[in-house]
Scaffold this motif. Structure first.
Motif, PDB file in Angstrom:
ATOM      1  N   SER A  79       0.764  -1.341  -0.076  1.00 33.85           N
ATOM      2  CA  SER A  79       0.059   0.027  -0.064  1.00 33.85           C
ATOM      3  C   SER A  79       1.032   1.085  -0.158  1.00 33.85           C
ATOM      4  O   SER A  79       0.385   2.345  -0.463  1.00 33.85           O
ATOM      5  N   SER A  80       2.092   1.084   0.610  1.00 24.65           N
ATOM      6  CA  SER A  80       2.869   2.312   0.660  1.00 24.65           C
ATOM      7  C   SER A  80       4.458   1.814   0.731  1.00 24.65           C
ATOM      8  O   SER A  80       4.559   0.987   1.659  1.00 24.65           O
ATOM      9  N   ALA A  81       5.268   2.575   0.276  1.00 25.06           N
ATOM     10  CA  ALA A  81       6.822   2.370   0.176  1.00 25.06           C
ATOM     11  C   ALA A  81       7.577   3.764   0.342  1.00 25.06           C
ATOM     12  O   ALA A  81       7.178   4.470  -0.498  1.00 25.06           O
ATOM     13  N   VAL A  82       8.000   4.006   1.525  1.00 23.97           N
ATOM     14  CA  VAL A  82       8.650   5.383   1.653  1.00 23.97           C
ATOM     15  C   VAL A  82       9.992   5.023   1.883  1.00 23.97           C
ATOM     16  O   VAL A  82      10.635   4.164   2.672  1.00 23.97           O
ATOM     17  N   LEU A  83      11.085   5.665   1.047  1.00 25.33           N
ATOM     18  CA  LEU A  83      12.533   5.798   1.467  1.00 25.33           C
ATOM     19  C   LEU A  83      12.356   6.967   2.564  1.00 25.33           C
ATOM     20  O   LEU A  83      12.204   8.045   2.292  1.00 25.33           O
ATOM     21  N   ARG A  84      13.049   6.557   3.662  1.00 28.43           N
ATOM     22  CA  ARG A  84      13.312   7.577   4.764  1.00 28.43           C
ATOM     23  C   ARG A  84      14.772   7.516   5.172  1.00 28.43           C
ATOM     24  O   ARG A  84      15.157   6.503   5.628  1.00 28.43           O
ATOM     25  N   ALA A 128      10.622  10.420  -6.878  1.00 25.80           N
ATOM     26  CA  ALA A 128       9.734  11.443  -5.827  1.00 25.80           C
ATOM     27  C   ALA A 128      11.150  12.395  -5.508  1.00 25.80           C
ATOM     28  O   ALA A 128      12.435  12.187  -5.926  1.00 25.80           O
ATOM     29  N   THR A 129      10.752  13.446  -4.766  1.00 22.61           N
ATOM     30  CA  THR A 129      11.805  14.452  -4.486  1.00 22.61           C
ATOM     31  C   THR A 129      11.374  15.059  -3.083  1.00 22.61           C
ATOM     32  O   THR A 129      10.182  14.906  -2.737  1.00 22.61           O
ATOM     33  N   ALA A 130      12.370  15.152  -2.348  1.00 27.66           N
ATOM     34  CA  ALA A 130      12.290  15.684  -1.157  1.00 27.66           C
ATOM     35  C   ALA A 130      13.105  17.033  -0.890  1.00 27.66           C
ATOM     36  O   ALA A 130      14.205  16.989  -1.344  1.00 27.66           O
ATOM     37  N   SER A 131      12.578  17.848  -0.296  1.00 21.83           N
ATOM     38  CA  SER A 131      13.632  19.361   0.075  1.00 21.83           C
ATOM     39  C   SER A 131      14.205  18.957   1.469  1.00 21.83           C
ATOM     40  O   SER A 131      13.351  19.150   2.241  1.00 21.83           O
ATOM     41  N   VAL A 132      15.351  19.063   1.438  1.00 25.79           N
ATOM     42  CA  VAL A 132      16.278  19.158   2.522  1.00 25.79           C
ATOM     43  C   VAL A 132      16.377  20.401   3.124  1.00 25.79           C
ATOM     44  O   VAL A 132      17.037  21.419   2.343  1.00 25.79           O
ATOM     45  N   TYR A 139      14.820  13.348   9.639  1.00 27.57           N
ATOM     46  CA  TYR A 139      14.201  12.337   8.438  1.00 27.57           C
ATOM     47  C   TYR A 139      13.581  13.030   7.499  1.00 27.57           C
ATOM     48  O   TYR A 139      12.889  14.122   7.409  1.00 27.57           O
ATOM     49  N   TYR A 140      14.086  12.676   6.143  1.00 27.89           N
ATOM     50  CA  TYR A 140      13.210  13.082   4.937  1.00 27.89           C
ATOM     51  C   TYR A 140      12.671  11.999   4.284  1.00 27.89           C
ATOM     52  O   TYR A 140      13.423  10.909   4.284  1.00 27.89           O
ATOM     53  N   ASP A 141      11.560  11.974   3.626  1.00 27.34           N
ATOM     54  CA  ASP A 141      10.904  10.910   2.833  1.00 27.34           C
ATOM     55  C   ASP A 141      10.735  11.022   1.482  1.00 27.34           C
ATOM     56  O   ASP A 141      10.398  11.977   0.976  1.00 27.34           O
ATOM     57  N   TRP A 142      10.878  10.131   0.835  1.00 24.57           N
ATOM     58  CA  TRP A 142      10.719  10.089  -0.567  1.00 24.57           C
ATOM     59  C   TRP A 142       9.531   8.770  -0.852  1.00 24.57           C
ATOM     60  O   TRP A 142       9.970   7.738  -0.534  1.00 24.57           O
ATOM     61  N   ASP A 143       8.367   9.077  -1.490  1.00 25.31           N
ATOM     62  CA  ASP A 143       7.529   7.825  -1.963  1.00 25.31           C
ATOM     63  C   ASP A 143       7.772   7.140  -2.948  1.00 25.31           C
ATOM     64  O   ASP A 143       7.932   7.819  -4.144  1.00 25.31           O
ATOM     65  N   VAL A 144       8.336   6.258  -2.881  1.00 25.92           N
ATOM     66  CA  VAL A 144       8.779   5.129  -3.982  1.00 25.92           C
ATOM     67  C   VAL A 144       7.851   4.226  -3.985  1.00 25.92           C
ATOM     68  O   VAL A 144       8.189   2.905  -4.456  1.00 25.92           O
ATOM     69  N   THR A 145       6.514   4.005  -3.474  1.00 23.76           N
ATOM     70  CA  THR A 145       5.679   3.376  -3.660  1.00 23.76           C
ATOM     71  C   THR A 145       5.649   2.451  -5.187  1.00 23.76           C
ATOM     72  O   THR A 145       5.485   1.281  -5.170  1.00 23.76           O
ATOM     73  N   ALA A 146       5.282   3.444  -6.166  1.00 23.43           N
ATOM     74  CA  ALA A 146       5.106   2.865  -7.641  1.00 23.43           C
ATOM     75  C   ALA A 146       6.227   1.827  -7.929  1.00 23.43           C
ATOM     76  O   ALA A 146       6.015   0.925  -8.588  1.00 23.43           O
ATOM     77  N   GLN A 147       7.349   2.491  -7.689  1.00 23.07           N
ATOM     78  CA  GLN A 147       8.484   1.694  -8.021  1.00 23.07           C
ATOM     79  C   GLN A 147       8.560   0.374  -7.457  1.00 23.07           C
ATOM     80  O   GLN A 147       9.095  -0.851  -8.014  1.00 23.07           O
ATOM     81  N   VAL A 148       8.386   0.190  -6.007  1.00 24.56           N
ATOM     82  CA  VAL A 148       8.483  -1.087  -5.233  1.00 24.56           C
ATOM     83  C   VAL A 148       7.420  -1.695  -5.870  1.00 24.56           C
ATOM     84  O   VAL A 148       7.698  -3.258  -5.917  1.00 24.56           O
ATOM     85  N   VAL A 149       6.274  -1.281  -6.068  1.00 26.47           N
ATOM     86  CA  VAL A 149       5.254  -2.267  -6.462  1.00 26.47           C
ATOM     87  C   VAL A 149       5.452  -2.684  -7.804  1.00 26.47           C
ATOM     88  O   VAL A 149       5.244  -4.202  -8.294  1.00 26.47           O
TER      89      VAL A 149
END
Length: 181
Positions: A79-84, A128-132, A139-149
């Motif tokens: 349902s969700s995959a996040v790079l943190r 995905a893009t995250a702003s540091v 912690y910074y998160d990138w939504d990588v759900t589509a790629q992992v699925v």
């Protein structure tokens, strides 16, 4: 893990609220390293306690980070995959830096041999893009759900992600590597 409870006060007695809790699976990188161009193009930084990204016109100031994950234990029903990743800016010269995550189809690279000259090629599309935006680790998160699925649906057991800064700056983004844990 464990049980979670939530007390909900309802504004109307005949309304039912349902809370669904999803069990998260946390995966640590099985390999991580940064690569540096220019004079360090043949150097390996796989055992460093930090990872670095920086985009700059000078090859000596160009850094990219590679992260490899074993996703074989994840079901195909994701349902969700996040790079943190925990990271920070090295200074405030540029107060916010956009960092892109890209898919890398070659997962055969090794942490102790990867360098700028032999790094695997990343796909051009941005996952995905995250702003540091802080010089303090957070912690910074990138939504990588589509790629992992997509990877699991294709039967893949590993995924590699490359992090790089969107724009050229004199700032570095510094992350904790798995060796820092």
């Amino acid at each position: 893990g464990g049980n979670a409870t939530q007390t909900i006060t309802t504004p109307v007695n005949d309304v039912i609220y349902t809370a669904n809790y999803i069990q998260a699976t946390i995966l640590s990188a099985v390999a991580d390293a940064y690569v540096n161009g220019g004079k360090n193009a043949n150097a390996n930084f796989g055992t460093a306690a930090t990872l670095i990204t920086q985009t700059n016109s000078s090859p000596n100031k160009s850094f990219e980070t590679f992260l490899k994950f074993d996703i074989s234990t994840i079901s195909t029903n994701i349902s969700s995959a996040v790079l943190r990743v925990s990271g920070r800016l090295n200074n405030t010269q540029t107060p916010s830096i956009a960092v892109e995550a890209h898919n890398v189809t070659n997962t055969s690279w090794l942490e102790n041999t990867i360098n700028w000259n032999n790094k695997p090629v990343a796909q051009a599309s941005v996952l995905a893009t995250a702003s540091v935006n802080s010089t303090t680790n957070q912690y910074y998160d990138w939504d990588v759900t589509a790629q992992v699925v997509s990877a699991r649906a294709a039967g893949l057991n590993f995924i590699t992600l490359k992090l790089l800064n969107t724009n050229s700056t004199n700032n570095q983004v510094i992350y904790n590597s798995k060796e820092a844990a």
